[in-house]
Structures are given as C-alpha cells and as structure tokens.
Motif scaffolding. Sequence first.
Motif, PDB file in Angstrom:
ATOM      1  N   ASN A   8       0.875  -1.153   0.000  1.00  0.00           N
ATOM      2  CA  ASN A   8       0.000   0.000   0.000  1.00  0.00           C
ATOM      3  C   ASN A   8       0.924   1.217   0.000  1.00  0.00           C
ATOM      4  OD1 ASN A   8      -1.259   2.300   1.315  1.00  0.00           O
ATOM      5  ND2 ASN A   8      -2.972   0.941   1.756  1.00  0.00           N
ATOM      6  N   LEU A   9       0.852   2.035  -1.030  1.00  0.00           N
ATOM      7  CA  LEU A   9       1.794   3.150  -1.170  1.00  0.00           C
ATOM      8  C   LEU A   9       1.716   4.125  -0.004  1.00  0.00           C
ATOM      9  CD1 LEU A   9       1.500   3.868  -4.990  1.00  0.00           C
ATOM     10  CD2 LEU A   9       3.289   2.625  -3.775  1.00  0.00           C
ATOM     11  N   TYR A  10       0.496   4.436   0.440  1.00  0.00           N
ATOM     12  CA  TYR A  10       0.328   5.352   1.566  1.00  0.00           C
ATOM     13  C   TYR A  10       1.001   4.790   2.816  1.00  0.00           C
ATOM     14  CZ  TYR A  10      -1.808   7.848   5.417  1.00  0.00           C
ATOM     15  OH  TYR A  10      -1.996   8.565   6.558  1.00  0.00           O
ATOM     16  N   GLU A  11       0.737   3.527   3.107  1.00  0.00           N
ATOM     17  CA  GLU A  11       1.319   2.904   4.305  1.00  0.00           C
ATOM     18  C   GLU A  11       2.841   2.838   4.216  1.00  0.00           C
ATOM     19  OE1 GLU A  11      -0.125   2.100   7.181  1.00  0.00           O
ATOM     20  OE2 GLU A  11      -1.997   2.893   6.372  1.00  0.00           O
ATOM     21  N   TYR A  12       3.359   2.560   3.011  1.00  0.00           N
ATOM     22  CA  TYR A  12       4.809   2.474   2.846  1.00  0.00           C
ATOM     23  C   TYR A  12       5.461   3.845   3.036  1.00  0.00           C
ATOM     24  CZ  TYR A  12       9.407   1.448   0.907  1.00  0.00           C
ATOM     25  OH  TYR A  12      10.751   1.321   0.732  1.00  0.00           O
ATOM     26  N   LEU A  13       4.868   4.883   2.461  1.00  0.00           N
ATOM     27  CA  LEU A  13       5.416   6.235   2.646  1.00  0.00           C
ATOM     28  C   LEU A  13       5.347   6.654   4.112  1.00  0.00           C
ATOM     29  CD1 LEU A  13       4.090   8.081  -0.508  1.00  0.00           C
ATOM     30  CD2 LEU A  13       6.450   7.443  -0.002  1.00  0.00           C
ATOM     31  N   LYS A  14       4.250   6.327   4.763  1.00  0.00           N
ATOM     32  CA  LYS A  14       4.114   6.631   6.184  1.00  0.00           C
ATOM     33  C   LYS A  14       5.198   5.906   6.988  1.00  0.00           C
ATOM     34  CE  LYS A  14       0.826   5.073   9.068  1.00  0.00           C
ATOM     35  NZ  LYS A  14      -0.526   4.796   9.585  1.00  0.00           N
ATOM     36  N   TYR A  15       5.428   4.646   6.651  1.00  0.00           N
ATOM     37  CA  TYR A  15       6.460   3.848   7.317  1.00  0.00           C
ATOM     38  C   TYR A  15       7.840   4.472   7.118  1.00  0.00           C
ATOM     39  CZ  TYR A  15       9.295  -0.199   8.586  1.00  0.00           C
ATOM     40  OH  TYR A  15      10.223  -1.029   9.178  1.00  0.00           O
ATOM     41  N   LEU A  16       8.129   4.896   5.887  1.00  0.00           N
ATOM     42  CA  LEU A  16       9.423   5.526   5.611  1.00  0.00           C
ATOM     43  C   LEU A  16       9.598   6.810   6.400  1.00  0.00           C
ATOM     44  CD1 LEU A  16       9.898   5.077   1.768  1.00  0.00           C
ATOM     45  CD2 LEU A  16      11.122   3.907   3.608  1.00  0.00           C
ATOM     46  N   LEU A  17       8.549   7.609   6.481  1.00  0.00           N
ATOM     47  CA  LEU A  17       8.646   8.868   7.227  1.00  0.00           C
ATOM     48  C   LEU A  17       8.804   8.629   8.732  1.00  0.00           C
ATOM     49  CD1 LEU A  17       6.043  11.018   5.305  1.00  0.00           C
ATOM     50  CD2 LEU A  17       8.541  11.244   5.263  1.00  0.00           C
ATOM     51  N   GLU A  18       8.189   7.579   9.228  1.00  0.00           N
ATOM     52  CA  GLU A  18       8.325   7.243  10.647  1.00  0.00           C
ATOM     53  C   GLU A  18       9.715   6.715  10.974  1.00  0.00           C
ATOM     54  OE1 GLU A  18       5.159   4.456  11.215  1.00  0.00           O
ATOM     55  OE2 GLU A  18       3.641   6.022  11.419  1.00  0.00           O
ATOM     56  N   HIS A  19      10.381   6.119   9.986  1.00  0.00           N
ATOM     57  CA  HIS A  19      11.718   5.530  10.176  1.00  0.00           C
ATOM     58  C   HIS A  19      12.718   6.223   9.244  1.00  0.00           C
ATOM     59  CE1 HIS A  19       8.791   2.453  11.353  1.00  0.00           C
ATOM     60  NE2 HIS A  19       9.678   2.136  12.278  1.00  0.00           N
ATOM     61  N   ARG A  20      12.699   7.514   9.252  1.00  0.00           N
ATOM     62  CA  ARG A  20      13.487   8.312   8.310  1.00  0.00           C
ATOM     63  C   ARG A  20      14.942   7.868   8.226  1.00  0.00           C
ATOM     64  NH1 ARG A  20      11.154  13.644  10.680  1.00  0.00           N
ATOM     65  NH2 ARG A  20       9.127  13.571   9.675  1.00  0.00           N
ATOM     66  N   PRO A  21      15.386   7.610   7.003  1.00  0.00           N
ATOM     67  CA  PRO A  21      16.809   7.296   6.836  1.00  0.00           C
ATOM     68  C   PRO A  21      17.648   8.553   7.062  1.00  0.00           C
ATOM     69  CG  PRO A  21      15.642   7.193   4.723  1.00  0.00           C
ATOM     70  CD  PRO A  21      14.631   7.504   5.769  1.00  0.00           C
ATOM     71  N   ASN A  22      18.831   8.366   7.576  1.00  0.00           N
ATOM     72  CA  ASN A  22      19.744   9.490   7.761  1.00  0.00           C
ATOM     73  C   ASN A  22      21.170   9.054   7.430  1.00  0.00           C
ATOM     74  OD1 ASN A  22      21.023   8.374  10.135  1.00  0.00           O
ATOM     75  ND2 ASN A  22      19.184   8.897  11.265  1.00  0.00           N
ATOM     76  N   GLY A  23      22.074   9.977   7.461  1.00  0.00           N
ATOM     77  CA  GLY A  23      23.455   9.706   7.086  1.00  0.00           C
ATOM     78  C   GLY A  23      24.186   8.760   8.021  1.00  0.00           C
ATOM     79  N   ASP A  24      23.646   8.566   9.218  1.00  0.00           N
ATOM     80  CA  ASP A  24      24.305   7.701  10.200  1.00  0.00           C
ATOM     81  C   ASP A  24      23.882   6.239  10.090  1.00  0.00           C
ATOM     82  OD1 ASP A  24      25.572   9.934  11.260  1.00  0.00           O
ATOM     83  OD2 ASP A  24      23.950  10.308  12.690  1.00  0.00           O
ATOM     84  N   MET A  25      22.924   5.953   9.219  1.00  0.00           N
ATOM     85  CA  MET A  25      22.422   4.580   9.103  1.00  0.00           C
ATOM     86  C   MET A  25      23.404   3.706   8.326  1.00  0.00           C
ATOM     87  SD  MET A  25      18.395   5.111   8.329  1.00  0.00           S
ATOM     88  CE  MET A  25      17.654   3.751   9.188  1.00  0.00           C
ATOM     89  N   THR A  26      23.511   2.473   8.765  1.00  0.00           N
ATOM     90  CA  THR A  26      24.346   1.504   8.058  1.00  0.00           C
ATOM     91  C   THR A  26      23.571   0.948   6.867  1.00  0.00           C
ATOM     92  OG1 THR A  26      23.539  -0.372   9.331  1.00  0.00           O
ATOM     93  CG2 THR A  26      25.446   0.825  10.240  1.00  0.00           C
ATOM     94  N   ASP A  27      24.264   0.246   6.006  1.00  0.00           N
ATOM     95  CA  ASP A  27      23.609  -0.377   4.854  1.00  0.00           C
ATOM     96  C   ASP A  27      22.547  -1.385   5.309  1.00  0.00           C
ATOM     97  OD1 ASP A  27      25.128   1.111   3.112  1.00  0.00           O
ATOM     98  OD2 ASP A  27      26.549  -0.511   2.672  1.00  0.00           O
ATOM     99  N   ASP A  28      22.826  -2.098   6.387  1.00  0.00           N
ATOM    100  CA  ASP A  28      21.854  -3.066   6.903  1.00  0.00           C
ATOM    101  C   ASP A  28      20.592  -2.376   7.402  1.00  0.00           C
ATOM    102  OD1 ASP A  28      23.441  -5.275   6.349  1.00  0.00           O
ATOM    103  OD2 ASP A  28      24.388  -5.255   8.335  1.00  0.00           O
ATOM    104  N   GLU A  29      20.751  -1.237   8.058  1.00  0.00           N
ATOM    105  CA  GLU A  29      19.589  -0.488   8.540  1.00  0.00           C
ATOM    106  C   GLU A  29      18.766   0.065   7.377  1.00  0.00           C
ATOM    107  OE1 GLU A  29      21.045   1.258  12.828  1.00  0.00           O
ATOM    108  OE2 GLU A  29      21.840   2.194  11.011  1.00  0.00           O
TER     109      GLU A  29
END
Length: 57
Positions: A8-29
């Motif tokens: 579900n595109l809405y749910e996936y975008l919401k999930y991404l925003l809740e778990h925002r990637p940042n420069g400190d994240m590892t490749d596994d994260e």
Amino acid sequence: MAKAYGLNLYEYLKYLLEHRPNGDMTDDELAKLAPWNEDVQKKCCKQNEQNVSVQES
C-alpha cells in the motif's frame, strides 16, 4: 518499487517517514526500509488495507 511488491503506497510512505533514513544509518539499517524487506511487506501490504478500513468503521 513499492507497487511491484504489493505494498500500500500510503502505508509504505508513512512507514518511511516514521523511520526516516539518515546519514548515520548503516547499509543493513537502510535495507530494512526497502520494499522487499519481509517486515516492511507485513506492515504495508495491500491486504492490511482492508483490515484498516474495517477497524476505522
């Protein structure tokens, strides 16, 4: 890509925003946010869309 994995595109975008990637994240994260990740698919699949609609009623 999310649509190709049946998310579900809405749910996936919401999930991404809740778990925002940042420069400190590892490749596994970062891989844990990908649409092919099993946990993401469980939380954002289109089948859950019907369950959400029923709960909101």
